[in-house]
Design an enzyme around this catalytic site. Structure first.
Site, PDB file in Angstrom:
ATOM      1  N   ASN A   1      10.742   8.486  85.931  1.00 29.66           N
ATOM      2  CA  ASN A   1      10.948   8.220  84.510  1.00 29.66           C
ATOM      3  C   ASN A   1      11.423   9.513  83.835  1.00 29.66           C
ATOM      4  O   ASN A   1      10.662  10.462  83.702  1.00 29.66           O
ATOM      5  CB  ASN A   1       9.610   7.746  83.920  1.00 29.66           C
ATOM      6  CG  ASN A   1       9.677   7.490  82.432  1.00 29.66           C
ATOM      7  OD1 ASN A   1      10.640   7.862  81.762  1.00 29.66           O
ATOM      8  ND2 ASN A   1       8.634   6.873  81.906  1.00 29.66           N
TER       9      ASN A   1
ATOM     10  N   HIS B   1      14.975   0.833  80.689  1.00 33.89           N
ATOM     11  CA  HIS B   1      14.330   2.142  80.824  1.00 33.89           C
ATOM     12  C   HIS B   1      13.635   2.163  82.187  1.00 33.89           C
ATOM     13  O   HIS B   1      12.949   1.217  82.561  1.00 33.89           O
ATOM     14  CB  HIS B   1      13.329   2.340  79.689  1.00 33.89           C
ATOM     15  CG  HIS B   1      12.454   3.533  79.874  1.00 33.89           C
ATOM     16  ND1 HIS B   1      12.950   4.756  80.291  1.00 33.89           N
ATOM     17  CD2 HIS B   1      11.105   3.694  79.726  1.00 33.89           C
ATOM     18  CE1 HIS B   1      11.946   5.606  80.379  1.00 33.89           C
ATOM     19  NE2 HIS B   1      10.827   4.992  80.051  1.00 33.89           N
TER      20      HIS B   1
ATOM     21  N   CYS C   1      11.182   7.724  75.158  1.00 35.88           N
ATOM     22  CA  CYS C   1      12.029   7.053  76.158  1.00 35.88           C
ATOM     23  C   CYS C   1      13.066   6.129  75.529  1.00 35.88           C
ATOM     24  O   CYS C   1      14.008   5.709  76.202  1.00 35.88           O
ATOM     25  CB  CYS C   1      11.168   6.300  77.149  1.00 35.88           C
ATOM     26  SG  CYS C   1       9.880   7.332  77.849  1.00 35.88           S
TER      27      CYS C   1
END
Ligand code: UT7
Length: 324
Positions: A281, A251, A111
């Site tokens: 996500n 994020h 990520c």
């Protein structure tokens, strides 16, 4: 001399899967997912692979930057869900857009991948090696998610986002850092392929760890700690204070993580740009998709100070202070 973001772009597959849709396949509810994560829906590919999302993003960025693919010096794609081990997704992008003069490679930092890729591009540009770069985060996490595991499958989505950056004499990347803590790499894993061959002791690869597996609470703790410390360091190094920042683009993993970070840093929650409710996500794509949305909405003005910050598998983190 610095590195400036000239154009952004993003693409997500058309198919949208809501929390209620997921409640039909695993024992979960819209209420649980919304309360614990802030996620309401996510885009899930109906078959298009990571390179397809990356190529669409790249074409949009080229058009918006008003440049020809042949002028690109560098293409970096960040991904943990590449189509192949080889060729790299960036090489497929190079071929599809016709960026014949570029060098292309991928980076894997989960990520934080977009932050790592942008940091590398920035270094090449500041060193005078290249004048420009296309940096993309692209993922089809849906292919490594265990759709029978409610503790992970509700969290992730597919998508891609990116930016075209150029050498600049004025505004751009002010300060950045990337970091890793491999000691705890096993708290978030995915995509494992066993070493199985005709000469190996075990040529049964069915017991591999292909699917995303995560100790959610440990990742939560790591995320809040690492991001807060990283942002504090970057601001200090830049001689900046939280009040200087117009937007933070975190994020997009969990709204509760963002709340903790916002409290610890004393940066108002309203300054954090959130779109996880619509994307979930998307790993390395999450920060550039959010950045592109801010940009598309016309919310960024020249000279605005914005902060990008993320964390992820590895474990990794990355933070960047930018003068837009
Ligand atoms: O990019 C990095 C990716 N990862 C992350 O950012 C993850 C960071 N961690 C988190 O976001 C959170 O830890 C989660 C959202 C993953 C989980 O939230 P939590 O508040 O830490 O929940 P938990 O794991 O402690 O589980 C609480 C309960 C458990 O039931 P019991 O044992 O209390 O009866 C779980 O079985 O919630 C249950 N549960 C669910 N219930 C309904 C777990 N997943 C679900 C679900 N629906 N989808």
């Amino acid at each position: 001399m610095t590195t400036r973001i000239i154009a952004t772009g993003a693409y997500a597959p058309e198919q949208v899967i809501t929390n209620d849709d997921l409640a039909k396949v695993v024992d979960t509810s819209d209420e649980w997912i919304t309360k614990r994560t802030g996620i309401r829906e996510r885009h899930i590919s109906s078959g298009e692979n990571t390179s397809g999302l990356a190529v669409k993003t790249a074409r949009q960025i080229l058009e918006r930057a008003g440049i020809k693919a042949g002028t690109l010096d560098l293409i970096i794609v960040a991904s943990v869900t590449a189509d192949y081990s080889t060729p790299a997704t960036s090489c497929i992008v190079q071929k599809e857009i016709g960026a014949h003069n570029a060098v292309a490679f991928d980076v894997s930092a989960a990520c934080s991948g977009f932050m790592f890729a942008l940091s590398i591009a920035d270094k090449y540009i500041k060193a005078g090696v290249y004048n420009n770069a296309m940096v993309i985060g692209a993922e089809t996490l849906s292919k490594i998610v265990d759709w029978s595991d409610r503790s992970t499958c509700v969290l992730f989505g597919d998508g891609a986002g990116g930016a075209y950056v150029e050498k600049s004499e004025t505004d751009g990347i002010i300060k950045e850092e990337i970091g890793t803590k491999g000691e705890i790499c096993d708290i978030l894993t995915g995509g494992y392929t066993a070493c199985s061959n005709i000469f190996s002791e075990n040529n049964d690869s069915t017991d591999n760890l292909w699917y995303v597996s995560m100790n959610g609470r440990e990742v939560f703790k790591f995320a809040t700690k690492s991001v807060v410390k990283s942002v504090e360091r970057v601001l200090k190094d830049a001689g900046a204070v939280p009040g200087d920042i117009k937007y933070v683009i975190p994020h997009q993993a969990n709204a509760r993580i963002v709340e903790v970070i916002s409290n610890k840093l004393a940066i108002p929650y309203e300054k954090f740009y959130i779109n996880m409710d619509r994307y979930g996500n998307t790993s390395s794509a999450s920060i550039p998709i959010a950045l592109n949305e801010l940009n598309e909405k016309g919310l960024l003005e020249r000279g605005d100070r914005i902060l990008l910050t993320g964390f992820g598998g590895g474990m990794t983190w990355g933070t960047m202070l930018i003068s837009w």
